[in-house]
Write a protein that holds these residues in place. Structure first.
Motif, PDB file in Angstrom:
ATOM      1  N   ARG A   1      71.478  93.576  26.311  1.00 46.12           N
ATOM      2  CA  ARG A   1      71.510  93.019  24.946  1.00 46.12           C
ATOM      3  C   ARG A   1      70.205  93.303  24.210  1.00 46.12           C
ATOM      4  N   GLN A   2      69.089  93.179  24.902  1.00 42.71           N
ATOM      5  CA  GLN A   2      67.807  93.470  24.266  1.00 42.71           C
ATOM      6  C   GLN A   2      67.688  94.948  23.914  1.00 42.71           C
ATOM      7  N   TYR A   3      68.202  95.799  24.789  1.00 41.97           N
ATOM      8  CA  TYR A   3      68.221  97.236  24.514  1.00 41.97           C
ATOM      9  C   TYR A   3      69.045  97.509  23.254  1.00 41.97           C
ATOM     10  N   ASP A   4      70.220  96.868  23.160  1.00 41.89           N
ATOM     11  CA  ASP A   4      71.078  97.070  21.987  1.00 41.89           C
ATOM     12  C   ASP A   4      70.375  96.652  20.693  1.00 41.89           C
ATOM     13  N   LYS A   5      69.638  95.553  20.726  1.00 41.88           N
ATOM     14  CA  LYS A   5      68.893  95.106  19.548  1.00 41.88           C
ATOM     15  C   LYS A   5      67.837  96.136  19.146  1.00 41.88           C
ATOM     16  N   LEU A   6      67.118  96.646  20.141  1.00 38.72           N
ATOM     17  CA  LEU A   6      66.090  97.646  19.849  1.00 38.72           C
ATOM     18  C   LEU A   6      66.702  98.921  19.270  1.00 38.72           C
ATOM     19  N   MET A   7      67.828  99.335  19.822  1.00 37.49           N
ATOM     20  CA  MET A   7      68.470 100.559  19.328  1.00 37.49           C
ATOM     21  C   MET A   7      69.017 100.372  17.913  1.00 37.49           C
ATOM     22  N   ARG A   8      69.536  99.190  17.608  1.00 33.79           N
ATOM     23  CA  ARG A   8      70.027  98.937  16.247  1.00 33.79           C
ATOM     24  C   ARG A   8      68.891  99.055  15.232  1.00 33.79           C
ATOM     25  N   ARG A   9      67.718  98.582  15.609  1.00 32.05           N
ATOM     26  CA  ARG A   9      66.556  98.634  14.713  1.00 32.05           C
ATOM     27  C   ARG A   9      65.808  99.960  14.816  1.00 32.05           C
ATOM     28  N   GLN A  10      66.202 100.801  15.773  1.00 28.68           N
ATOM     29  CA  GLN A  10      65.508 102.063  16.043  1.00 28.68           C
ATOM     30  C   GLN A  10      64.032 101.817  16.359  1.00 28.68           C
ATOM     31  N   ALA A  11      63.773 100.717  17.051  1.00 33.07           N
ATOM     32  CA  ALA A  11      62.404 100.330  17.388  1.00 33.07           C
ATOM     33  C   ALA A  11      61.856 101.214  18.502  1.00 33.07           C
ATOM     34  N   PHE A  12      60.654 101.694  18.316  1.00 34.46           N
ATOM     35  CA  PHE A  12      59.907 102.478  19.301  1.00 34.46           C
ATOM     36  C   PHE A  12      60.553 103.838  19.614  1.00 34.46           C
ATOM     37  N   ILE A  13      61.526 104.250  18.851  1.00 36.05           N
ATOM     38  CA  ILE A  13      62.254 105.494  19.126  1.00 36.05           C
ATOM     39  C   ILE A  13      61.432 106.719  18.748  1.00 36.05           C
ATOM     40  N   ASP A  14      60.657 106.623  17.689  1.00 36.75           N
ATOM     41  CA  ASP A  14      59.928 107.797  17.200  1.00 36.75           C
ATOM     42  C   ASP A  14      58.980 108.399  18.239  1.00 36.75           C
ATOM     43  N   SER A  15      58.362 107.565  19.051  1.00 37.63           N
ATOM     44  CA  SER A  15      57.452 108.112  20.063  1.00 37.63           C
ATOM     45  C   SER A  15      58.215 108.879  21.139  1.00 37.63           C
ATOM     46  N   TYR A  16      59.447 108.481  21.424  1.00 37.86           N
ATOM     47  CA  TYR A  16      60.254 109.215  22.405  1.00 37.86           C
ATOM     48  C   TYR A  16      60.762 110.531  21.817  1.00 37.86           C
ATOM     49  N   GLN A  17      61.118 110.521  20.558  1.00 34.34           N
ATOM     50  CA  GLN A  17      61.680 111.721  19.938  1.00 34.34           C
ATOM     51  C   GLN A  17      60.661 112.846  19.797  1.00 34.34           C
ATOM     52  N   GLN A  18      59.392 112.542  19.990  1.00 33.03           N
ATOM     53  CA  GLN A  18      58.363 113.586  19.962  1.00 33.03           C
ATOM     54  C   GLN A  18      58.374 114.426  21.233  1.00 33.03           C
ATOM     55  N   HIS A  19      58.994 113.935  22.297  1.00 30.61           N
ATOM     56  CA  HIS A  19      59.083 114.673  23.547  1.00 30.61           C
ATOM     57  C   HIS A  19      60.289 115.604  23.501  1.00 30.61           C
ATOM     58  N   PRO A  20      60.161 116.794  24.072  1.00 32.65           N
ATOM     59  CA  PRO A  20      61.263 117.771  24.025  1.00 32.65           C
ATOM     60  C   PRO A  20      62.567 117.242  24.627  1.00 32.65           C
ATOM     61  N   MET A  21      62.465 116.409  25.642  1.00 35.97           N
ATOM     62  CA  MET A  21      63.667 115.895  26.303  1.00 35.97           C
ATOM     63  C   MET A  21      64.532 115.061  25.353  1.00 35.97           C
ATOM     64  N   PHE A  22      63.906 114.372  24.427  1.00 37.68           N
ATOM     65  CA  PHE A  22      64.628 113.491  23.515  1.00 37.68           C
ATOM     66  C   PHE A  22      64.667 114.021  22.083  1.00 37.68           C
ATOM     67  N   ALA A  23      64.258 115.248  21.868  1.00 39.52           N
ATOM     68  CA  ALA A  23      64.186 115.793  20.519  1.00 39.52           C
ATOM     69  C   ALA A  23      65.560 115.845  19.851  1.00 39.52           C
ATOM     70  N   ASP A  24      66.593 116.237  20.594  1.00 33.14           N
ATOM     71  CA  ASP A  24      67.925 116.375  20.005  1.00 33.14           C
ATOM     72  C   ASP A  24      68.657 115.043  19.903  1.00 33.14           C
ATOM     73  N   ASP A  25      68.656 114.305  21.008  1.00 33.13           N
ATOM     74  CA  ASP A  25      69.353 113.023  21.010  1.00 33.13           C
ATOM     75  C   ASP A  25      68.779 112.109  22.087  1.00 33.13           C
ATOM     76  N   LEU A  26      69.292 110.907  22.134  1.00 30.51           N
ATOM     77  CA  LEU A  26      68.811 109.903  23.090  1.00 30.51           C
ATOM     78  C   LEU A  26      69.880 109.612  24.141  1.00 30.51           C
TER      79      LEU A  26
END
Length: 145
Positions: free
Chosen positions: A85-110
């Motif tokens: 449930r906490q994960y779902d809340k974070l994903m809805r808000r897109q919290a902390f996602i930008d730092s992951y998307q800078q890595h090649p593994m997560f560049a396309d999708d999560l």
């Protein structure tokens, strides 16, 4: 609590170190089983394992006896559900996602995150099913990834 009322032990391991009489331990385990002090799964044996060991001569302790209990209990599913449930809340808000998307593994999708979320949800479902007496039928009808 109301949520954990139906929770059950799947197995227990007790490690006891020190000056212990094995017959006392055996009698205590018998009382636990006979009085049903621990609520175990209905589809398997009440598995309580005990390991007795002498006190270590290398580690000083003021206690005559020490112990450790490891238990597999279905109430852990509530903690996994809370994490999901906490994960779902974070994903809805897109919290902390930008730092992951800078890595090649997560560049396309999560997708890795979404797959992990599904695994946690399947663990929750498995523990919930363990509380039911017909768990073995549920398990044979379930397919895994």
């Amino acid at each position: 609590s109301k949520e954990t009322r139906n929770s059950k032990y799947i197995s227990i391991l007790n490690i006891i170190q020190g000056d212990v009489d094995p017959t006392q331990v055996h009698n205590s385990l018998q009382r636990i089983r006979e009085r049903r002090l621990a609520n175990f799964i209905e589809w398997g044996p009440a598995s309580i394992q005990v390991a007795l060991s002498r006190k270590s001569p290398y580690i000083k302790s003021s206690n005559r006896v020490s112990g450790l209990m490891l238990a597999n209990h279905t109430s852990i599913r509530h903690l996994f559900s809370k994490c999901a449930r906490q994960y779902d809340k974070l994903m809805r808000r897109q919290a902390f996602i930008d730092s992951y998307q800078q890595h090649p593994m997560f560049a396309d999708d999560l997708q890795e995150f979404h797959d992990s979320r599904e695994v946690v949800e399947s663990v929750v479902e498995e523990y919930k099913a363990c509380e039911s007496p017909d768990y073995l039928q549920w398990q044979s009808s379930t397919t895994y990834m």
